[in-house]
Design a protein around this motif. Structure first.
Motif: not given
Length: 247
Positions: A21-22, A37, A86-87, A90-91
């Motif tokens: 994610l980051c 995260c 989210f997230p 999205a994953m």
């Protein structure tokens, strides 16, 4: 030390995990998600119904919601690691529609942790992912639920069954249908092998929305002789889902 654990440690030593994610360092031995995260992933609101995992009123004295008491689902209970927001959403989409398969390992590990926290794994004989129709599988190239279940089963040390249930009708995508049409769309969509007889099974899915898919598959498994069926999913849709499951 388990072989899988040793391999994970070796893998982590050779290829340091990196957060999907980051981009910051992940968690050893090999989880591609950093602690910050992971902390940002939304859990389901509590208290929640033990059967369907949807929120119930704080003052409710029963562990089961009114809808499940009135019309119990065929599965024994539903375990959802996170809220579909989210997230996590999205994953799931990046895994399913963009083919980012490394996400499956992260989601499978997180689902396994949720199951371990509730001591659910010790009561299971097999993990069984929701199957795709062969045409859908050929188009996508993989089954996202199977990829998640593969890593989840590895983490739990439980057998994974990939062929005992088959989707025999090429159904329309559930997202395009009304809550009433979802159930009809999936009617008699699954065929189940008799070797599930007497087994305690966990259906593994990426997201449970209305619950129509896992209900139909659970019914087919129980009709084939399965002893108990539970549902284990990475995420559960909460907003509007109560109306959908009670319809």
């Amino acid at each position: 030390m388990k072989v899988d654990s040793l391999l994970d440690r070796l893998s982590g030593a050779l290829f340091a995990p990196r957060c999907l994610l980051c981009g910051l360092p992940g968690q050893l031995p090999c989880l591609d998600l950093c602690p910050a995260c992971e902390h940002g992933l939304q859990l389901l609101p509590q208290p929640a119904c033990q059967r369907c995992a949807l929120p119930v009123d704080a003052g409710c004295s029963s562990p089961v919601c009114e809808a499940c008491e009135r019309t119990p689902p065929p599965f024994e209970r539903c375990i959802a690691a996170f809220r579909y927001s989210f997230p996590v959403d999205a994953m799931v989409r990046d895994l399913k529609y963009r083919g980012r398969l490394p996400i499956a390992r992260v989601l499978g590990e997180l689902l396994a942790r949720s199951m371990l926290s509730q001591n659910l794994h010790s009561d299971l004989d097999l993990l069984l992912p929701v199957p795709l129709h062969p045409l859908r599988h050929a188009d996508r190239g993989f089954n996202q639920s199977a990829e998640i279940a593969r890593w989840c089963a590895r983490r739990l040390g439980r057998p994974l069954e990939l062929s005992a249930a088959r989707r025999i009708r090429a159904t329309a995508p559930q997202a395009a249908l009304s809550r009433i049409d979802r159930r009809e769309n999936l009617r008699r969509a699954f065929a189940v092998d008799p070797r599930v007889r007497g087994r305690r099974l966990a259906i593994v899915d990426d997201v449970v929305t209305s619950g129509s898919t896992v209900r139909e598959l659970s019914s087919a498994l129980l009709a084939a002789g399965a002893e108990i069926v539970v549902v284990c999913c990475v995420a559960r849709t909460v907003d509007g889902a109560r109306d959908a499951t009670s319809a």
